[in-house]
Design a protein around this motif. Sequence first.
Motif, mmCIF file in Angstrom:
data_model
loop_
_atom_site.group_PDB
_atom_site.id
_atom_site.type_symbol
_atom_site.label_atom_id
_atom_site.label_comp_id
_atom_site.label_asym_id
_atom_site.label_seq_id
_atom_site.Cartn_x
_atom_site.Cartn_y
_atom_site.Cartn_z
ATOM 1 N N ASN A 221 0.749 -1.190 -0.107
ATOM 2 C CA ASN A 221 0.192 -0.211 0.055
ATOM 3 C C ASN A 221 0.936 1.225 0.006
ATOM 4 O O ASN A 221 0.542 2.194 0.764
ATOM 5 C CB ASN A 221 -1.029 -0.074 1.337
ATOM 6 N N GLY A 222 1.973 1.274 -0.752
ATOM 7 C CA GLY A 222 2.850 2.504 -1.093
ATOM 8 C C GLY A 222 3.863 2.471 0.066
ATOM 9 O O GLY A 222 4.665 3.585 0.023
ATOM 10 N N LYS A 239 -7.081 -3.416 8.110
ATOM 11 C CA LYS A 239 -8.421 -3.647 8.231
ATOM 12 C C LYS A 239 -9.460 -3.340 7.057
ATOM 13 O O LYS A 239 -10.391 -3.827 6.980
ATOM 14 C CB LYS A 239 -9.034 -3.134 9.453
ATOM 15 N N GLY A 240 -8.781 -2.288 6.116
ATOM 16 C CA GLY A 240 -9.757 -2.115 5.213
ATOM 17 C C GLY A 240 -9.756 -3.142 4.195
ATOM 18 O O GLY A 240 -10.772 -3.163 3.335
ATOM 19 N N GLY A 241 -8.928 -4.014 4.278
ATOM 20 C CA GLY A 241 -8.944 -5.158 3.096
ATOM 21 C C GLY A 241 -7.901 -5.011 2.062
ATOM 22 O O GLY A 241 -6.974 -5.805 1.630
ATOM 23 N N THR A 242 -8.161 -4.060 1.096
ATOM 24 C CA THR A 242 -7.626 -3.734 -0.272
ATOM 25 C C THR A 242 -6.080 -3.527 0.193
ATOM 26 O O THR A 242 -5.779 -2.944 1.081
ATOM 27 C CB THR A 242 -8.132 -2.750 -0.992
ATOM 28 N N ALA A 243 -5.293 -4.195 -0.724
ATOM 29 C CA ALA A 243 -3.970 -4.283 -0.541
ATOM 30 C C ALA A 243 -3.288 -4.271 -1.913
ATOM 31 O O ALA A 243 -3.524 -5.035 -2.778
ATOM 32 C CB ALA A 243 -3.258 -5.223 0.339
ATOM 33 N N THR A 244 -2.524 -3.147 -2.128
ATOM 34 C CA THR A 244 -1.442 -3.045 -3.173
ATOM 35 C C THR A 244 -0.250 -3.601 -3.107
ATOM 36 O O THR A 244 0.392 -2.850 -2.314
ATOM 37 C CB THR A 244 -1.588 -1.618 -4.130
ATOM 38 N N ILE A 245 0.368 -4.653 -3.515
ATOM 39 C CA ILE A 245 1.656 -5.093 -3.266
ATOM 40 C C ILE A 245 2.486 -4.939 -4.495
ATOM 41 O O ILE A 245 2.321 -5.408 -5.506
ATOM 42 C CB ILE A 245 1.662 -6.617 -3.107
ATOM 43 N N GLY A 246 3.854 -4.327 -4.201
ATOM 44 C CA GLY A 246 4.940 -4.148 -5.000
ATOM 45 C C GLY A 246 5.926 -5.146 -4.834
ATOM 46 O O GLY A 246 6.340 -5.341 -3.609
ATOM 47 N N TYR A 247 6.356 -5.869 -5.896
ATOM 48 C CA TYR A 247 7.363 -6.920 -5.561
ATOM 49 C C TYR A 247 8.357 -7.180 -6.865
ATOM 50 O O TYR A 247 7.898 -6.336 -8.004
ATOM 51 C CB TYR A 247 6.686 -8.277 -5.422
ATOM 52 N N GLU A 248 9.410 -7.552 -6.759
ATOM 53 C CA GLU A 248 10.228 -7.694 -7.770
ATOM 54 C C GLU A 248 10.432 -9.250 -8.101
ATOM 55 O O GLU A 248 10.325 -10.194 -7.253
ATOM 56 C CB GLU A 248 11.679 -7.467 -7.607
ATOM 57 N N LEU A 254 6.823 -5.293 -10.287
ATOM 58 C CA LEU A 254 5.644 -5.695 -10.531
ATOM 59 C C LEU A 254 4.768 -5.303 -9.367
ATOM 60 O O LEU A 254 5.177 -5.044 -8.509
ATOM 61 C CB LEU A 254 5.534 -7.217 -10.894
ATOM 62 N N THR A 255 3.416 -5.261 -9.836
ATOM 63 C CA THR A 255 2.367 -4.878 -8.735
ATOM 64 C C THR A 255 1.423 -5.901 -8.923
ATOM 65 O O THR A 255 0.537 -6.232 -10.082
ATOM 66 C CB THR A 255 1.924 -3.362 -9.039
ATOM 67 N N GLY A 256 0.710 -5.991 -7.774
ATOM 68 C CA GLY A 256 -0.577 -6.918 -7.745
ATOM 69 C C GLY A 256 -1.391 -6.142 -6.727
ATOM 70 O O GLY A 256 -1.094 -5.715 -5.719
ATOM 71 N N THR A 257 -2.717 -6.494 -6.799
ATOM 72 C CA THR A 257 -3.972 -6.048 -6.081
ATOM 73 C C THR A 257 -4.653 -7.168 -5.410
ATOM 74 O O THR A 257 -5.090 -7.869 -6.290
ATOM 75 C CB THR A 257 -4.728 -5.103 -6.775
ATOM 76 N N THR A 258 -4.814 -7.204 -4.198
ATOM 77 C CA THR A 258 -5.642 -8.362 -3.516
ATOM 78 C C THR A 258 -6.199 -7.775 -2.404
ATOM 79 O O THR A 258 -6.551 -6.577 -2.016
ATOM 80 C CB THR A 258 -4.753 -9.516 -3.434
#
Length: 453
Positions: A221-222, A239-248, A254-258
Amino acid sequence: MTALFYLLGVAIFVVAILVSIGLHELGHLIPAKRFGGKVTQYFIGFGPTVWSKQVGETEYGLKAIPLGGYVKIVGMLPPGAEDLVDDVTYDEDGNPVHKVRKSNTGMFTQLITDARAAEWELVKPEDTDRLFYKLPWWKKVVVMGGGPTVNLLIAFFLFLLVFSTYGVKTSEVDAGAPVVDAISECVIPYSESGRACEETDPVSPALGAGLRPGDTITTFNGTAIAGWEQLRDLIRDNKGGTATIGYERDGKPLTGTTSTTVEARPTSDSDETLTEVGFLGVVPTTHTVTEKGGVLFTLDQMGTMTVDTVQALGTLPVKVWDVAQAIVGLEERAADSPMSIVGGGRLAGETVSHDEFPVVDKAVFLVMLIAGFNFFIGMLNFVPLLPLDGGHIASALWEALRRGFARLRRRPDPGYVDAAKLLPIAYVVAMGFVVMGVVLIVGDLVVPLHLEG
């Protein structure tokens, strides 16, 4: 060949436990004889006698059921004032003559009277000054504490052997941004933990974000990620649930949302309160850390074990009840549930016959298993309840305290503590241990614990 190795592991464990039992009983026998007490029997096991030999005034032997042992010390119970008049007298054949009341009121009174009568059938005229109850309180403590102390010493030396050579190995997460080692395929409700994924189970948030083993997580999440603990806290607090994950992956960002929202589960290993927390489903890469030490290190480790064992003893009846429920299929058997010598033998057999374990690891596991059993047996026997050794120790200490107070207050000596009056409690405790022992043995046969790995 695997079956032979399994039997070898079982045999090693059983022999080690029998030797431990024998040394435990020697811990009682040797000081009892040194203090002038009369020891008539020294047996390993219970039930029918398999072999015995008379040496002096003591019969040494083995019995058919190898689930314990005992030393018979003459004069454990003092004569009761309500049962005997004046001192004990003897007939022309040297047998004690008791002037017992003609009637007894109550089941417990009769039980105590019968126990005294059985105890004093072994007393001869020449034994008057050798009776256990007449020993000074501190000698009683030494005699009764000798057995469990031997078990703790066995555990100490075995632990010392392992800790000073093999060491304590723990897994620690690699430093820096966490690298994914494994990913959960699905989200399983906490109440069903341990089962395999099913088609109806939701895909884990990690898979939903596109993560794979080998990926390095760089942002959540940044927020830039510097280590595993930071990432774990961010996931749990999301607790909001949404997560933006940055990874290599292979050096490519790369970026993924879950969504990390899952069913409520414990917030930590030490707090089992179910709380709705974020869950991703990744396992970071780790490395093994080995810590070695000598006597002080071993004592420190055993101090931690002591706290854990005391807590385990406090919850033992509940844990055994859980095993009973597992036997009838009402619940799964917990991995940390207690086990009997049967379960220990099974684990020893599985260890020795395991193809993937190095020989050194097998040997260390066996030594730690034997040490653990000795440590638990020693701690259990110090519980201040009859018929355990700790019950006799507590009785001796109460005798010392009572006599000490009497001297300080210039009052008459209150005499010996009459342990016979606690026999009803001792029988209830003994029956409880028998029942728990049977449940654990059945559990180890029906729903056994197995070696992981």
